[in-house]
Enzyme design. Structure first.
Site, PDB file in Angstrom:
ATOM      1  N   GLY A 111      68.042  33.385  20.859  1.00 34.95           N
ATOM      2  CA  GLY A 111      67.051  33.850  19.887  1.00 34.95           C
ATOM      3  C   GLY A 111      66.372  35.130  20.354  1.00 34.95           C
ATOM      4  N   GLY A 134      69.049  28.391  16.883  1.00 34.88           N
ATOM      5  CA  GLY A 134      69.804  28.210  18.117  1.00 34.88           C
ATOM      6  C   GLY A 134      68.883  28.182  19.322  1.00 34.88           C
ATOM      7  N   SER A 135      69.468  28.464  20.476  1.00 35.41           N
ATOM      8  CA  SER A 135      68.715  28.335  21.724  1.00 35.41           C
ATOM      9  C   SER A 135      67.738  29.508  21.906  1.00 35.41           C
ATOM     10  CB  SER A 135      69.692  28.290  22.894  1.00 35.41           C
ATOM     11  OG  SER A 135      70.457  29.472  22.882  1.00 35.41           O
ATOM     12  N   GLU A 150      64.443  30.071  14.550  1.00 38.74           N
ATOM     13  CA  GLU A 150      64.229  28.618  14.676  1.00 38.74           C
ATOM     14  C   GLU A 150      64.887  28.206  15.979  1.00 38.74           C
ATOM     15  OE1 GLU A 150      62.597  26.613  12.579  1.00 38.74           O
ATOM     16  OE2 GLU A 150      62.331  27.941  10.868  1.00 38.74           O
ATOM     17  N   CYS A 194      66.487  19.595  17.661  1.00 38.88           N
ATOM     18  CA  CYS A 194      65.483  20.531  18.174  1.00 38.88           C
ATOM     19  C   CYS A 194      64.141  19.809  18.283  1.00 38.88           C
ATOM     20  CB  CYS A 194      65.369  21.746  17.286  1.00 38.88           C
ATOM     21  SG  CYS A 194      65.158  21.340  15.556  1.00 38.88           S
TER      22      CYS A 194
HETATM   23  P1  NAD Z   1      73.299  28.485  20.633  1.00 36.16           P
HETATM   24  O1  NAD Z   1      72.148  29.375  20.866  1.00 36.16           O
HETATM   25  O2  NAD Z   1      74.281  28.296  21.725  1.00 36.16           O
HETATM   26  O3  NAD Z   1      74.137  29.001  19.354  1.00 36.16           O
HETATM   27  C1  NAD Z   1      73.524  29.225  18.103  1.00 36.16           C
HETATM   28  C2  NAD Z   1      74.355  30.209  17.290  1.00 36.16           C
HETATM   29  O4  NAD Z   1      74.328  31.489  17.911  1.00 36.16           O
HETATM   30  C3  NAD Z   1      75.831  29.848  17.156  1.00 36.16           C
HETATM   31  O5  NAD Z   1      76.254  30.032  15.831  1.00 36.16           O
HETATM   32  C4  NAD Z   1      76.492  30.841  18.081  1.00 36.16           C
HETATM   33  O6  NAD Z   1      77.837  31.115  17.752  1.00 36.16           O
HETATM   34  C5  NAD Z   1      75.624  32.052  17.834  1.00 36.16           C
HETATM   35  N1  NAD Z   1      75.763  33.165  18.799  1.00 36.16           N
HETATM   36  C6  NAD Z   1      76.197  33.138  20.077  1.00 36.16           C
HETATM   37  N2  NAD Z   1      76.193  34.387  20.599  1.00 36.16           N
HETATM   38  C7  NAD Z   1      75.705  35.212  19.637  1.00 36.16           C
HETATM   39  C8  NAD Z   1      75.459  36.618  19.561  1.00 36.16           C
HETATM   40  N3  NAD Z   1      75.682  37.437  20.592  1.00 36.16           N
HETATM   41  N4  NAD Z   1      74.970  37.121  18.412  1.00 36.16           N
HETATM   42  C9  NAD Z   1      74.723  36.318  17.358  1.00 36.16           C
HETATM   43  N5  NAD Z   1      74.954  34.989  17.367  1.00 36.16           N
HETATM   44  C10 NAD Z   1      75.431  34.439  18.496  1.00 36.16           C
HETATM   45  O7  NAD Z   1      72.699  27.077  20.165  1.00 36.16           O
HETATM   46  P2  NAD Z   1      73.438  25.679  19.981  1.00 36.16           P
HETATM   47  O8  NAD Z   1      73.833  25.119  21.303  1.00 36.16           O
HETATM   48  O9  NAD Z   1      74.461  25.768  18.913  1.00 36.16           O
HETATM   49  O10 NAD Z   1      72.244  24.791  19.362  1.00 36.16           O
HETATM   50  C11 NAD Z   1      71.287  24.140  20.114  1.00 36.16           C
HETATM   51  C12 NAD Z   1      69.992  24.928  20.166  1.00 36.16           C
HETATM   52  O11 NAD Z   1      69.523  25.205  18.850  1.00 36.16           O
HETATM   53  C13 NAD Z   1      68.868  24.143  20.830  1.00 36.16           C
HETATM   54  O12 NAD Z   1      68.117  25.006  21.615  1.00 36.16           O
HETATM   55  C14 NAD Z   1      68.052  23.634  19.651  1.00 36.16           C
HETATM   56  O13 NAD Z   1      66.722  23.309  19.962  1.00 36.16           O
HETATM   57  C15 NAD Z   1      68.160  24.785  18.722  1.00 36.16           C
HETATM   58  N6  NAD Z   1      67.887  24.377  17.347  1.00 36.16           N
HETATM   59  C16 NAD Z   1      66.685  24.732  16.803  1.00 36.16           C
HETATM   60  C17 NAD Z   1      66.368  24.322  15.522  1.00 36.16           C
HETATM   61  C18 NAD Z   1      65.057  24.691  14.904  1.00 36.16           C
HETATM   62  O14 NAD Z   1      64.955  24.576  13.684  1.00 36.16           O
HETATM   63  N7  NAD Z   1      64.056  25.125  15.640  1.00 36.16           N
HETATM   64  C19 NAD Z   1      67.270  23.541  14.794  1.00 36.16           C
HETATM   65  C20 NAD Z   1      68.487  23.196  15.381  1.00 36.16           C
HETATM   66  C21 NAD Z   1      68.774  23.625  16.670  1.00 36.16           C
END
Ligand code: NAD
Length: 512
Positions: free
Chosen positions: A248, A243-244, A265, A299
Site C-alpha cells: 500500500g 492489500g498489505s 485498504e 484484515c
Molecule cells: P498483497 O499486498 O500481497 O497483494 C495485494 C495486491 O497487490 C495483489 O493483487 C497483488 O498482485 C498486487 N501487487 C503486488 N505488487 C504490486 C505492484 N508492484 N503494483 C501494484 N499491485 C501490486 O496482499 P495479499 O497477501 O493479497 O492480502 C493480504 C493483505 O491484504 C493483508 O495485509 C490484509 O490485511 C490486507 N487486506 C486489507 C483489507 C482492508 O479492507 N483493509 C481487506 C482485505 C485484505
C-alpha cells in the site's frame, strides 16, 4: 484427497484460461502462465495466461471508449445494470462460493457468505444510483444559486487481495459503476479463477444489455509489471488498492507522485478488550469467530485480546477449551470450522512469527503447529494459536496473516485502550462490556483510534451498509456503504448568476 472439479465448467473455467478481458477474452498465449493450485490438497486446478503490457494497452483503450458512453447513461439506468448483475450473482451463489473455497481455502459457509456480500452490495448500489445527492448552498450574492454536483471520475483500477477474492471487487466495482466509472480489475495472482468466473457472470449481463464490454475489465498479471503500470498510468484517476501495508505504501508513493487519487485498504492489527463486566459467553463466541474464522486471514481478524485481570485466567481456560473443539480440515466439508492457509509461505510466516514471539519472551498457550498426514498433504494446515505476549514485542505490532491470537492482561480501562491503540494499524476494534461507562469511554475521542469500533461484537464480519476502512497504516480509505461512493466521483461546485449585475464575492469592488 480427491476433489471433484466438474463444477468449474459451469462457471466458464477451463483447463487453460485467458486472464485478460476488455469486452472479449484476449488470447495471450505467449504470456507467462499461472498454475493455479488449491491449498486444500496442493493440486493444480487450472492455468491462466497473464496479461502482457500490450494487452494492458488494449484494455485501457476499450475502457476509455466505454467511459464516454457509460458516463452519459443516467445513474438509475446504470443501477439497473447492477441490479441485473446482482440477480445473476444470486443464481451462481453456491457455485461461486465453492470456487472461492477451492481457490483460497476459506470454509464453504464463508465462501458463500462472500458471494452474499456481493449480492448485498449490488442491492445497495442500485438504491444508491438514485441517491447521488449534491448539496444546495446559500449564496452570499443576490440572484445567485450555488450547488454541488457529482460527475463520474473515469477509469478506476481495482487491485484486490487474495483473502476476499470477490467481495472486495464488488465493493468497488458495483459502486463505481453506478457512479458512471469504468473499472479495470487486477485480482491477486493467488485467486485468478474466481475473478474469471465473476467476469463471465458480468459479461453475460453486459452483452445481453447491448453495452460495451469495456465497462468492466479484467487484467490478470504480475503486480510488478501490470500492477506497476496501472499505478503510473495518468489515464487512471483513481486506484483502489486492497492489500498489505508495504504494498500500500508503494501504491501511495507511485500514484501520489502523479497526483492521482487512491483508496487504501491495508492491513489491520485488531484487538478485543474484554472487561470485568463482559458477558463472557458472548465474548467467547465472538473471539472464536473473529480470531479463527477464515484461518486468521481477514484484515479484521482479531489478533490481540486485552483481558481484565479479574477474568483473565477463567476466560483463557474457556478459550483454550473452545480452540480444542475447532475442526480443521477440508473447507468444502460440512462441519469444518478452519481450512488451510492460502499457501505454504503463509505457514512459514506464521512459524517465523511464533519463533520471534518466543525469542521476545512470549509463551504459546495453545496450538501453532503444522498438521501432517494424508488429509493435510498440501502443507497448509495449522492449529490456531493462542500466545501470551506483551505489546512491547515487535512481532505483536506486525500483522501476521495467520491464526495467531496474542493475549494480554490489563488493570484499568485507560491502560487497555493505550495497549489497543499502541500499534501502527487502525482498522477494527471491539469491547465486550455491559457497563455503559466503559462502552462510552471506548467510543469517546480518547477511546479506540480505529475506523471500526464494535461493542459486544467481534472485530470481523462488517455489514456492507457502513463505510469500511481504517486509520493510520491501514491507509485511511473507506469503501462499501455510507457515503464512500463520493471517492469514485468528482465533485463540482456550481455558481449560477441569474441576475443582470455582476457582484463579486467578499464584496470586492473591481473597476466599478
Ligand atoms: P498483497 O499486498 O500481497 O497483494 C495485494 C495486491 O497487490 C495483489 O493483487 C497483488 O498482485 C498486487 N501487487 C503486488 N505488487 C504490486 C505492484 N508492484 N503494483 C501494484 N499491485 C501490486 O496482499 P495479499 O497477501 O493479497 O492480502 C493480504 C493483505 O491484504 C493483508 O495485509 C490484509 O490485511 C490486507 N487486506 C486489507 C483489507 C482492508 O479492507 N483493509 C481487506 C482485505 C485484505
Amino acid at each position: 484427497m480427491h476433489l471433484d472439479l466438474s463444477f468449474l465448467k459451469e462457471l466458464g473455467i477451463n483447463d487453460n484460461n485467458s486472464g485478460v478481458y476488455n469486452g472479449n477474452w484476449l488470447k495471450s498465449q505467449n504470456a507467462p502462465e499461472i498454475e493455479v493450485t488449491t491449498p486444500i490438497n496442493g493440486k493444480t486446478i487450472a492455468s491462466v495466461y497473464q496479461a502482457t503490457l500490450d494487452e494492458y494497452e488494449s484494455v485501457i483503450t476499450e475502457a476509455q471508449k466505454a467511459f464516454k458512453l457509460w458516463r452519459n447513461i443516467p445513474a438509475p439506468k446504470r443501477g439497473e445494470i447492477v441490479r441485473l448483475i446482482g440477480n445473476e450473482l444470486r443464481k451462481y451463489k453456491s457455485l461461486l462460493g465453492k470456487l472461492v473455497t477451492l481457490e483460497m481455502g476459506k470454509i464453504l459457509p464463508e465462501g458463500e457468505g462472500e458471494v452474499q456480500e456481493m449480492i448485498d452490495i449490488a442491492d445497495f448500489a442500485v438504491g444508491l444510483s438514485r441517491q447521488l445527492y449534491g448539496l444546495t448552498i446559500a449564496s452570499e450574492r443576490e440572484k445567485h444559486r450555488m450547488y454541488e454536483q457529482w460527475h463520474p471520475l473515469g477509469t478506476v483500477a481495482v487491485i484486490t487481495a487474495f483473502n476476499f477474492p470477490v467481495a472486495v471487487w464488488s465493493w468497488n466495482a458495483l459502486i463505481a459503476a453506478v457512479c458512471g466509472d469504468v473499472i479495470i480489475w487486477k485480482p491477486s495472482s493467488e485467486t485468478p479463477l474466481t475473478a474469471i468466473a465473476v467476469q463471465n457472470i458480468v459479461d453475460k449481463v453486459v452483452k445481453e444489455q447491448g453495452l460495451p464490454g469495456g465497462i468492466f475489465n479484467l487484467i490478470i498479471g504480475p503486480g510488478s509489471t501490470v500492477g506497476q503500470r496501472m499505478l503510473e498510468d495518468r489515464r487512471i484517476p483513481l486506484v483502489s488498492f486492497t492489500g498489505s501495508i508495504p504494498m500500500g505504501k508503494l501504491v501511495a508513493e507511485h500514484v501520489g507522485r502523479r497526483l492521482g487519487k487512491t483508496i487504501l485498504e491495508l492491513g489491520g492489527n485488531n484487538a478485543i478488550i474484554i472487561t470485568g463486566n463482559a458477558n463472557l459467553d458472548m465474548a467467547l463466541r465472538a473471539v472464536l469467530f473473529s480470531a479463527v474464522g477464515t484461518t486468521g486471514q481477514r484484515c479484521t481478524t482479531t489478533r490481540r485480546l486485552i483481558i481484565h485481570e479479574s477474568i483473565y485466567d477463567i476466560f483463557l481456560e474457556r478459550l483454550i477449551n473452545a480452540y480444542k473443539q475447532v475442526t480443521i480440515g477440508n473447507p468444502l466439508e460440512n462441519g469444518t470450522l478452519m481450512g488451510p492457509l492460502v499457501k505454504k509461505s503463509a505457514v512459514e510466516d506464521m512459524m517465523h512469527a511464533l519463533e520471534e514471539l518466543k525469542k521476545a519472551g512470549g509463551r504459546i498457550l495453545y496450538g501453532g503447529e503444522l498438521l501432517e498426514g494424508e488429509e493435510y498433504q498440501s502443507g497448509c494446515y495449522v492449529t490456531p494459536c493462542i500466545a501470551e505476549a506483551k505489546i512491547e514485542y515487535d512481532i505483536v505490532r506486525h500483522e501476521t496473516f495467520a491464526p495467531i491470537l496474542y493475549v494480554m492482561k490489563y488493570t484499568d480501562l485507560d491502560q487497555a485502550l493505550a495497549i489497543q491503540n499502541d500499534v501502527p494499524q487502525g482498522l477494527s476494534s471491539s469491547i465486550f462490556s455491559t457497563s455503559m461507562l466503559e462502552v462510552e469511554q471506548f467510543l469517546g475521542p480518547d477511546g479506540s483510534d480505529c475506523g471500526i469500533a464494535n461493542v459486544n461484537i467481534g472485530t470481523s464480519g462488517a455489514e456492507i451498509g457502513g463505510a469500511f476502512g481504517g486509520e493510520k497504516d491501514t491507509g485511511g480509505g473507506r469503501e462499501s456503504g455510507s457515503d464512500a461512493w463520493k471517492a469514485y466521483m468528482r465533485r463540482q461546485t456550481v455558481t449560477i448568476n441569474w441576475g443582470s449585475s455582476l457582484p463579486l464575492a467578499q464584496g470586492i469592488k473591481f473597476g466599478d
